[in-house]
Design an enzyme around this catalytic site. Structure first.
Site, PDB file in Angstrom:
ATOM      1  CD  GLU A  31       3.826  60.640  11.682  1.00 49.85           C
ATOM      2  OE1 GLU A  31       3.709  61.631  10.942  1.00 49.85           O
ATOM      3  OE2 GLU A  31       4.859  59.934  11.722  1.00 49.85           O
ATOM      4  CD  GLU A  62       7.370  59.581   9.475  1.00 47.36           C
ATOM      5  OE1 GLU A  62       8.391  59.803  10.175  1.00 47.36           O
ATOM      6  OE2 GLU A  62       6.426  60.380   9.421  1.00 47.36           O
ATOM      7  CD  GLN A  84       0.487  64.333   9.108  1.00 46.81           C
ATOM      8  OE1 GLN A  84       1.404  65.082   9.408  1.00 46.81           O
ATOM      9  NE2 GLN A  84      -0.453  63.966   9.965  1.00 46.81           N
ATOM     10  CG  PHE A  85       2.489  64.958   3.237  1.00 48.18           C
ATOM     11  CD1 PHE A  85       1.920  65.619   2.146  1.00 48.18           C
ATOM     12  CD2 PHE A  85       2.124  65.359   4.512  1.00 48.18           C
ATOM     13  CE1 PHE A  85       1.016  66.654   2.329  1.00 48.18           C
ATOM     14  CE2 PHE A  85       1.217  66.390   4.702  1.00 48.18           C
ATOM     15  CZ  PHE A  85       0.666  67.040   3.618  1.00 48.18           C
ATOM     16  CG  ASP A  87       6.727  64.368   0.307  1.00 45.33           C
ATOM     17  OD1 ASP A  87       7.146  65.270  -0.425  1.00 45.33           O
ATOM     18  OD2 ASP A  87       5.562  63.902   0.199  1.00 45.33           O
ATOM     19  CG  PHE A  88       6.683  63.191   6.111  1.00 46.75           C
ATOM     20  CD1 PHE A  88       7.503  64.167   5.543  1.00 46.75           C
ATOM     21  CD2 PHE A  88       5.462  63.580   6.633  1.00 46.75           C
ATOM     22  CE1 PHE A  88       7.108  65.495   5.499  1.00 46.75           C
ATOM     23  CE2 PHE A  88       5.059  64.915   6.593  1.00 46.75           C
ATOM     24  CZ  PHE A  88       5.886  65.862   6.020  1.00 46.75           C
ATOM     25  CG  MET A  90      11.442  59.141   0.619  1.00 40.08           C
ATOM     26  SD  MET A  90      11.219  57.464  -0.010  1.00 40.08           S
ATOM     27  CE  MET A  90      12.665  57.321  -1.049  1.00 40.08           C
ATOM     28  CG  HIS A 129       4.358  68.880   2.728  1.00 39.47           C
ATOM     29  ND1 HIS A 129       5.503  69.508   3.137  1.00 39.47           N
ATOM     30  CD2 HIS A 129       3.705  68.518   3.859  1.00 39.47           C
ATOM     31  CE1 HIS A 129       5.543  69.536   4.462  1.00 39.47           C
ATOM     32  NE2 HIS A 129       4.471  68.940   4.932  1.00 39.47           N
TER      33      HIS A 129
END
Lengths: 327, 338
Positions: A31, A62, A84-85, A87-88, A90, A129
């Site tokens: 992204e 994702e 991008q992070f 976290d995303f 998951m 984030h």
């Protein structure tokens, strides 16, 4: 050879550029990584240099990104995707756990894909984030996990990760992206996965750590030594899976006191795995109980005052070391 | 060509050869028969306690896999799902390997490391499914993208049921393929039930093909039980996608005429619905069609069934005699060596 001052994110960019230049089968997608150069600018200039066919933006998806990478990797490409992070990731971790991680065991077909994932706190990113999720990834069979702490290691390990025939999660601490710099030569060799690095020698205790905590540990060790409380080794694991168990055990043998530090959560954290390794294989070498210094089991808080209390730092590592050395 | 004219044409062998080229019926029927007979035997083995875990069969849906597998070319990639044994067989999976696989034999395509519906052969372009519904859809999409970059004119066939259309992965994959114009046929087998859940609890749209509009792609609704017609439709579609790459939703109406697995008595299925689809059993339709089209005579159909049954019997007996994996190999091959 002339040296250039290089941040960690610039080193990542150099590693990606080298892979794109030397390996026609490498493709990058994710992204905002194209013309924009990524949320952290890790892919800056790469689409301009190598074209949209090899460096391209995707929708926000994702699972499709991971899934497409698995499909490409099984058909001769070598995809490197950017979260991008972390976290995303998951939202789509089932693709890594169930598809990528099991493919070779089930079919004998390799999945040479790399997931680059900015992670960690220290930038007031708040709960979504700032996550530090290496323990999740290390729990998966069939997946490797790399986590560099220095620019030189980052670019050299990234090349090895991308050329590995297995799925590799490549964790990039976003606090370190621009807070750590090294003077680096233009020419460099890849560093093999699974090899830890002693980045400070010492004989009275060892800090087993990785990522941003390596730098906090180095500051704490320096202070402890200046105070005359002892010399402290800092072992940067660099690759978490496969873990360099020999280096860990050698460090324990050389110091007899172990402090484990990470900025991920405590329960089921990677530190628990390290503590178990030491207990199982080096218990007889210990002069003190193993100590873990980690984030508490709390969502990553936003306010700087709360985040500082949440995240281990040189001050809390220093205090833990003094207590350990005094045991 | 009318049935009468076809029957009037001379010698049987010559007629079969030329008819074979023009009419896929006998190829499709053979694939469907092998599927049905293999699955019947697997159910029996399960009830005999000789297959561990479970058995999940496709009874009633054999035509979809047979038709779509036959419609693809050598570069095309497939990701069959639970009720797609006919895709595997149609793309060249020997029945022997299916028995080896379901029995967990080391000689099978997954060497006993996965079972029942989870198998495939990447060398033949058939991806082994994982259980997470929708998860294979982006994989096929990416695989087709890679092949096309290498200059191979690949089209992908990604299979799912009505249930998997409710997953996020379905949305992500179809949208991804649409954005990048990846030629993937998302074959939605609307078989009326996802385990015990009827389609009224799965979606609200009139037909799942209507969803295509939202992705800016074409959606087609087809009869999933008429193998020959479906083959012709998909064969034409494949040509179109090779000429102008883009994804398509192909919704095939059909019915799962047995339980979710061999353990399931499917008592929740309304009898009138089952009767309606039983009247259009894809095997019966295919038998009647090959005879009507003149591809095979009734006697040749009967002979084909005998040959298929003999192949299934022999494969089953051989697989039963083969060894299980050695527990000492448990930890081998988690990672590729490099």
């Amino acid at each position: 050879m002339p040296l250039a001052e290089t941040t960690l994110v610039e080193a990542i960019n150099q590693g990606l550029r080298r892979l794109l230049r030397e390996r026609p089968e490498v493709v990058l997608f994710g992204e905002d990584i194209g013309a924009f150069g990524g949320a952290f600018k890790a892919t800056l200039g790469l689409q301009q240099e190598f074209g949209e066919a090899r460096v391209f933006d995707t929708p926000i998806c994702e699972s499709a990104i991971f899934g497409a990478a698995i499909g490409m990797a099984t058909q001769g490409l070598r995809p490197i995707v950017e979260l991008q992070f972390v976290d995303f990731g998951m939202t789509a971790v089932h693709q890594l756990l169930n598809n990528a991680g099991t493919m070779h065991y089930r079919t004998g077909v390799a999945v040479p894909m790399t997931v680059r994932a900015p992670c960690g706190g220290g930038i007031c990113g708040g709960p979504f984030h700032s996550e530090e999720l290496e323990a999740f990834f290390c729990h998966m069979p069939g997946v490797k996990v790399v986590y560099p702490a220095f620019p030189a290691d980052a670019r050299a390990l990234l090349v090895s990760a991308a050329l590995d025939p297995n799925p590799v999660i490549f964790l990039e601490n976003k606090y370190l992206y621009r807070h750590v710099k090294e003077w680096l030569p233009a020419d460099w060799e890849p560093i093999p996965l699974g090899v830890a690095q002693v980045c400070r020698p010492g004989s009275d205790a060892v800090v087993l750590t990785y990522g941003a905590m390596v730098h906090e540990a180095l500051r704490a060790a320096e202070q402890v030594e200046q105070e005359g409380a002892g010399t402290v080794m800092v072992l940067d694991l660099r690759t978490l899976k496969p873990l360099d168990a020999d280096a860990v055990l050698a460090a324990v043998a050389a110091t007899n006191r172990v402090l484990i530090v990470h900025e991920g959560w405590r329960t089921g954290g990677f530190g628990a795995e390290l503590a178990a390794l030491v207990a199982e294989r080096a218990f007889h070498l210990l002069d003190a109980p193993v100590v873990r210094l980690t984030a508490p089991d709390v969502p990553v808080p936003f306010a700087p005052e709360l985040e500082r209390a949440y995240r281990p730092g040189a001050d809390t590592i220093h205090a833990a070391l003094l207590e350990l050395l005094d045991y | 060509m009318s049935r009468k004219q076809t029957k009037a044409t001379p010698p049987a062998a010559a007629r079969s050869r030329s008819a074979q080229a023009a009419l896929p019926g006998s190829t499709l029927l053979r694939c469907m028969l092998l599927t049905q007979l293999t699955e019947e035997r697997l159910v029996r083995l399960y009830h005999q306690g000789r297959i561990s875990g479970g058995v999940y069969i496709s009874r009633g849906q054999e035509a979809i896999g047979a038709a779509t597998a036959a419609a693809g070319g050598p570069d095309d990639l497939y990701a069959p799902l639970i009720r797609d044994m006919s895709v595997h067989i149609g793309r060249g999976e020997p029945v022997l390997d299916i028995f080896r696989h379901c029995l967990g034999r080391v000689t099978g395509p997954m060497k006993g490391r996965d079972g029942n519906v989870h198998y495939g052969c990447l060398a033949r372009g058939v991806y082994p499914m994982i259980s997470h519904l929708g998860a294979m859809l982006p994989v096929v999409t990416g695989a087709v993208m890679a092949r096309r970059r290498q200059g191979r004119p690949a089209v992908g066939f990604a299979y799912l049921g009505d249930g998997a259309t409710s997953t996020g992965d379905f949305h992500e994959a179809v949208n991804f393929a649409a954005v990048f114009d990846v030629p993937v046929i998302f074959v939605i087998e609307n078989n009326q039930f996802a385990y015990s859940t009827p389609i009224t609890r799965q979606f609200r749209c009139r037909n799942l093909a209507d969803r295509a509009v939202g992705y800016g792609i074409e959606g087609l609704a087809a009869d999933g039980n008429e193998a020959v017609d479906l083959y012709r439709l998909v064969r034409g579609l494949v040509d179109q996608l090779r000429a102008r790459p883009r994804p398509v939703l192909l919704v095939c109406d059909t019915m799962r005429m047995r339980g979710h697995g061999a353990h399931d008595d499917f008592s929740y299925v309304p009898r009138d619905l089952l009767e309606r689809f039983t009247a259009r059993d894809p095997l019966d339709l295919a038998r009647a069609r090959v005879i009507a089209d003149g591809a095979l005579t009734a006697a040749e159909v009967a002979r084909l069934e005998q040959v298929c049954q003999a192949e299934v019997d022999a494969a089953c007996q051989q697989a039963l005699a083969e060894p299980p994996p050695d527990p000492a190999t448990l930890t081998e091959g988690v990672y590729a060596a490099g």
